[in-house]
Design a protein around this motif. Structure first.
Motif, PDB file in Angstrom:
ATOM      1  N   UNK A 115      20.247  21.889  24.531  1.00  7.22           N
ATOM      2  CA  UNK A 115      19.113  20.967  24.491  1.00  7.22           C
ATOM      3  C   UNK A 115      18.543  20.703  25.886  1.00  7.22           C
ATOM      4  N   UNK A 116      17.228  20.814  26.021  1.00  7.78           N
ATOM      5  CA  UNK A 116      16.549  20.509  27.275  1.00  7.78           C
ATOM      6  C   UNK A 116      16.091  19.058  27.351  1.00  7.78           C
ATOM      7  N   UNK A 117      15.878  18.454  26.196  1.00  7.78           N
ATOM      8  CA  UNK A 117      15.362  17.097  26.150  1.00  7.78           C
ATOM      9  C   UNK A 117      16.417  16.138  25.593  1.00  7.78           C
ATOM     10  N   UNK A 118      16.373  14.905  26.073  1.00  5.64           N
ATOM     11  CA  UNK A 118      17.335  13.906  25.631  1.00  5.64           C
ATOM     12  C   UNK A 118      17.318  13.729  24.123  1.00  5.64           C
ATOM     13  N   UNK A 119      16.140  13.683  23.516  1.00  5.35           N
ATOM     14  CA  UNK A 119      16.057  13.425  22.086  1.00  5.35           C
ATOM     15  C   UNK A 119      16.821  14.480  21.292  1.00  5.35           C
ATOM     16  N   UNK A 120      16.734  15.741  21.726  1.00  7.20           N
ATOM     17  CA  UNK A 120      17.451  16.814  21.028  1.00  7.20           C
ATOM     18  C   UNK A 120      18.944  16.770  21.327  1.00  7.20           C
TER      19      UNK A 120
END
Length: 341
Positions: free
Chosen positions: A244-249
């Protein structure tokens, strides 16, 4: 080019064709035990490029160690199936690797105590799981009855120790699960990834504990985890955390993994059932399992007075992560005092 043969199979043939004829009717046990990927059955053709060849342990009565060692040393062939019988690596001079010893001496050297005399709670906690695997996971080629009882006794932790270790592993998750969001919130995106990776490793080790499977050293942790089989998709979800690159993911994948582990925990039936749903971390914008609830459920089931008095520091694999320490018996045994109250 020599065709690859696993060390277990190489050792089996070496024992049958070379060692057994030498020992005749002498009572003994023999196997591929102790250190190394080959003991765990993880060796491949790549393994043969470094310190490779036939090796095994022979366990005899104490008064037979010296004469049997001389008998073996005087009669070993130079090669077996194309592999040198006397081999070295790095600064290790070429020698043969047929170790003749008594079982009690070897256990004391390998584990730090003689398990034939019993295993105390402190012994279970201070002995790295890789060292226990060195006793229970290797191939056995002969046994006059001295080895199997030890392997059975060390096959897995007593229930109280196991449940306490589960509590300590859940505690590691509880301590850090909100940090993935908090580090990202302050712009520390690398730190968020690092915390997430730590939590992935802790979930993997928790999965092994739940399956009553000792964790090998770092190189083979992922292999051991994969071999558990994951019908619920836990392995895929943990891979998503790391990708995951983004916090939400990252957070979505982590809380999915937590939910899967919560359901696995409840399926064990070792504690009262705990609500497996994730939740908000107090009034902060972080989604967590609230793993401390699983810690409390485990602790409530522990009856061993020593374990009930201890802080949740865990077994040595849960509070130490240094190869020199975990592979050096004298070093880790000095830490047994951590369990004194």
């Amino acid at each position: 080019m020599t065709t690859f043969i696993s060390a277990r199979d190489l050792g089996a043939g070496f024992h049958t064709e070379v060692i057994r004829p030498l020992l005749g009717r002498l009572p003994y046990a023999a196997g591929l035990l102790g250190w190394g990927s080959d003991v765990l059955g993880y060796d491949t053709a790549r393994s043969t490029d470094h310190g490779w060849g036939p090796r095994l342990h022979i366990f005899v009565d104490p008064d037979q160690v010296a004469p049997v060692a001389k008998l073996v040393d005087d009669n070993l062939p130079a090669q077996y199936r194309g592999y040198a019988v006397r081999f070295g690596w790095d600064t290790q001079e070429p020698v043969h690797h047929v170790t003749v010893t008594s079982l009690s001496d070897w256990l004391t050297d390998h584990l730090g105590f003689d398990a034939a005399q019993g295993v105390g709670t402190e012994d279970w906690l201070i002995t790295p799981q890789q060292q226990l695997l060195g006793v229970v996971a290797g191939a056995v080629y002969a046994d006059d009855g001295r080895l199997q009882p030890i392997r059975e006794a060390l096959q897995w932790y007593p229930d109280d120790v196991w449940i306490w270790l589960l509590a300590c592993q859940w505690s590691r998750i509880a301590q850090e699960e909100p940090f993935v969001q908090r580090t990202d919130e302050v712009g520390d995106h690398l730190g968020s990834r690092v915390v997430a990776a730590r939590l992935v490793r802790d979930v993997m080790r928790l999965a092994l504990l739940m399956e009553r499977t000792y964790a090998p050293y770092t190189k083979w942790l992922g292999t051991a985890f994969a071999r558990l089989g994951h019908d619920d998709g836990l392995d895929r979800v943990l891979a998503e955390v790391l990708a995951a690159d983004e916090l939400v993911d990252r957070e979505r994948a982590l809380v999915t993994a937590y939910g899967l582990m919560a359901r696995r925990h409840n399926a064990l039936g070792v504690t009262e059932e705990v609500d497996p749903d994730v939740r908000q971390f107090f009034d902060r914008p972080a989604t967590v399992l609230g793993a401390d609830r699983f810690v409390a459920a485990c602790v409530a089931r522990v009856r061993d007075p020593l374990l009930r008095r201890l802080e949740l520091v865990g077994g040595i694999d849960q509070f130490a992560d240094n190869t020199d320490l975990l592979s050096t018996t004298a070093a880790y045994r000095r830490l047994v005092k951590i369990y004194e109250k």
